[in-house]
Design a protein around this motif. Structure first.
Motif, mmCIF file in Angstrom:
data_model
loop_
_atom_site.group_PDB
_atom_site.id
_atom_site.type_symbol
_atom_site.label_atom_id
_atom_site.label_comp_id
_atom_site.label_asym_id
_atom_site.label_seq_id
_atom_site.Cartn_x
_atom_site.Cartn_y
_atom_site.Cartn_z
ATOM 1 N N TYR A 22 55.512 -24.418 23.315
ATOM 2 C CA TYR A 22 56.192 -25.698 23.098
ATOM 3 C C TYR A 22 56.326 -25.994 21.609
ATOM 4 O O TYR A 22 57.342 -26.525 21.164
ATOM 5 C CB TYR A 22 55.445 -26.837 23.792
ATOM 6 C CG TYR A 22 55.662 -26.916 25.285
ATOM 7 C CD1 TYR A 22 56.577 -26.099 25.952
ATOM 8 C CD2 TYR A 22 54.946 -27.821 26.047
ATOM 9 C CE1 TYR A 22 56.765 -26.195 27.316
ATOM 10 C CE2 TYR A 22 55.141 -27.923 27.425
ATOM 11 C CZ TYR A 22 56.053 -27.109 28.051
ATOM 12 O OH TYR A 22 56.244 -27.210 29.399
ATOM 13 N N LYS A 25 59.099 -23.876 20.257
ATOM 14 C CA LYS A 25 60.406 -24.378 20.688
ATOM 15 C C LYS A 25 60.759 -25.715 20.035
ATOM 16 O O LYS A 25 61.842 -26.241 20.252
ATOM 17 C CB LYS A 25 60.447 -24.549 22.209
ATOM 18 C CG LYS A 25 60.360 -23.273 22.992
ATOM 19 C CD LYS A 25 61.587 -22.430 22.773
ATOM 20 C CE LYS A 25 62.484 -22.462 23.981
ATOM 21 N NZ LYS A 25 63.726 -21.748 23.782
ATOM 22 N N LEU A 27 59.170 -28.618 20.551
ATOM 23 C CA LEU A 27 58.925 -29.750 21.446
ATOM 24 C C LEU A 27 57.723 -30.585 21.008
ATOM 25 O O LEU A 27 57.673 -31.785 21.254
ATOM 26 C CB LEU A 27 58.716 -29.253 22.874
ATOM 27 C CG LEU A 27 59.971 -28.675 23.520
ATOM 28 C CD1 LEU A 27 59.604 -27.818 24.711
ATOM 29 C CD2 LEU A 27 60.906 -29.787 23.923
ATOM 30 N N ILE A 51 57.608 -34.359 28.601
ATOM 31 C CA ILE A 51 58.147 -33.003 28.769
ATOM 32 C C ILE A 51 57.962 -32.562 30.218
ATOM 33 O O ILE A 51 58.888 -32.019 30.840
ATOM 34 C CB ILE A 51 57.478 -32.016 27.787
ATOM 35 C CG1 ILE A 51 57.882 -32.352 26.348
ATOM 36 C CG2 ILE A 51 57.825 -30.569 28.142
ATOM 37 C CD1 ILE A 51 57.034 -31.659 25.281
ATOM 38 N N LEU A 61 64.298 -26.892 28.526
ATOM 39 C CA LEU A 61 63.515 -27.245 27.340
ATOM 40 C C LEU A 61 64.420 -27.672 26.192
ATOM 41 O O LEU A 61 64.082 -28.579 25.424
ATOM 42 C CB LEU A 61 62.616 -26.078 26.926
ATOM 43 C CG LEU A 61 61.481 -25.747 27.896
ATOM 44 C CD1 LEU A 61 60.698 -24.532 27.393
ATOM 45 C CD2 LEU A 61 60.558 -26.934 28.109
ATOM 46 N N ARG A 65 64.165 -31.177 24.315
ATOM 47 C CA ARG A 65 64.008 -31.274 22.849
ATOM 48 C C ARG A 65 65.040 -32.238 22.271
ATOM 49 O O ARG A 65 64.746 -33.018 21.362
ATOM 50 C CB ARG A 65 64.133 -29.899 22.195
ATOM 51 C CG ARG A 65 63.863 -29.954 20.697
ATOM 52 C CD ARG A 65 63.907 -28.610 19.997
ATOM 53 N NE ARG A 65 65.168 -27.940 20.202
ATOM 54 C CZ ARG A 65 65.306 -26.772 20.834
ATOM 55 N NH1 ARG A 65 64.256 -26.133 21.303
ATOM 56 N NH2 ARG A 65 66.480 -26.225 20.978
#
Length: 144
Positions: A22, A25, A27, A51, A61, A65
């Motif tokens: 995460y 990515k 996030l 999330i 995802l 985001r």
């Protein structure tokens, strides 16, 4: 109070590998390190819950985001939420039709499932839907 990755993993129920993914990515974001371990602000727990909710609703995802401002605060487009809710409504209708068809087939008195017109429609629609990459669409509900 800052949480190291092990404490965050325990508190969130997510493995440390998921937390690292995460972070990769974009996030979540660590606020530093304590020795060799990443450290996160404790407000990241709420973000992880958001999330998780997004994932349960079927958002990617990347979609999730995009629902956060650069400072980490949520900025969720209500139109996207409505569109996702509409998509889920259709999926519920499709799954309900599938469930009802399977229940009918389980109780149908026809000598063979393929002799049951309701089951044959279910099979036919499954083949068509699969070819189109969709779940089984709702169909006429004689008896279900």
């Amino acid at each position: 109070m800052p949480l190291d990755i092990a404490a965050l993993s325990k508190k969130s129920g997510l493995p440390a590998s998921a937390l690292r993914f995460y972070e990769e990515k974009g996030l979540i974001e660590s606020i530093g390190r304590k020795g060799m371990r990443r450290v996160f602000d404790d407000d990241v727990v709420e973000r992880l819950s958001l999330i998780a909710l997004g994932r349960q609703a079927g958002f990617s995802l990347d979609d999730i985001r995009a629902m956060f401002r650069p400072d980490g605060s949520p900025d969720i487009d209500r139109g996207r939420l409505k569109a996702k809710a509409d998509e889920l409504d259709q999926k519920i209708r499709d799954l309900t039709a599938l469930r009802d068809g399977l229940r009918h087939a389980a109780e149908c008195p026809a000598p063979s499932h393929l002799e049951c017109p309701v089951f044959r429609r279910l099979v036919r629609r499954a083949g068509t839907s699969r070819a189109l990459g969709r779940t089984i669409p709702s169909f006429g509900r004689p008896g279900f």
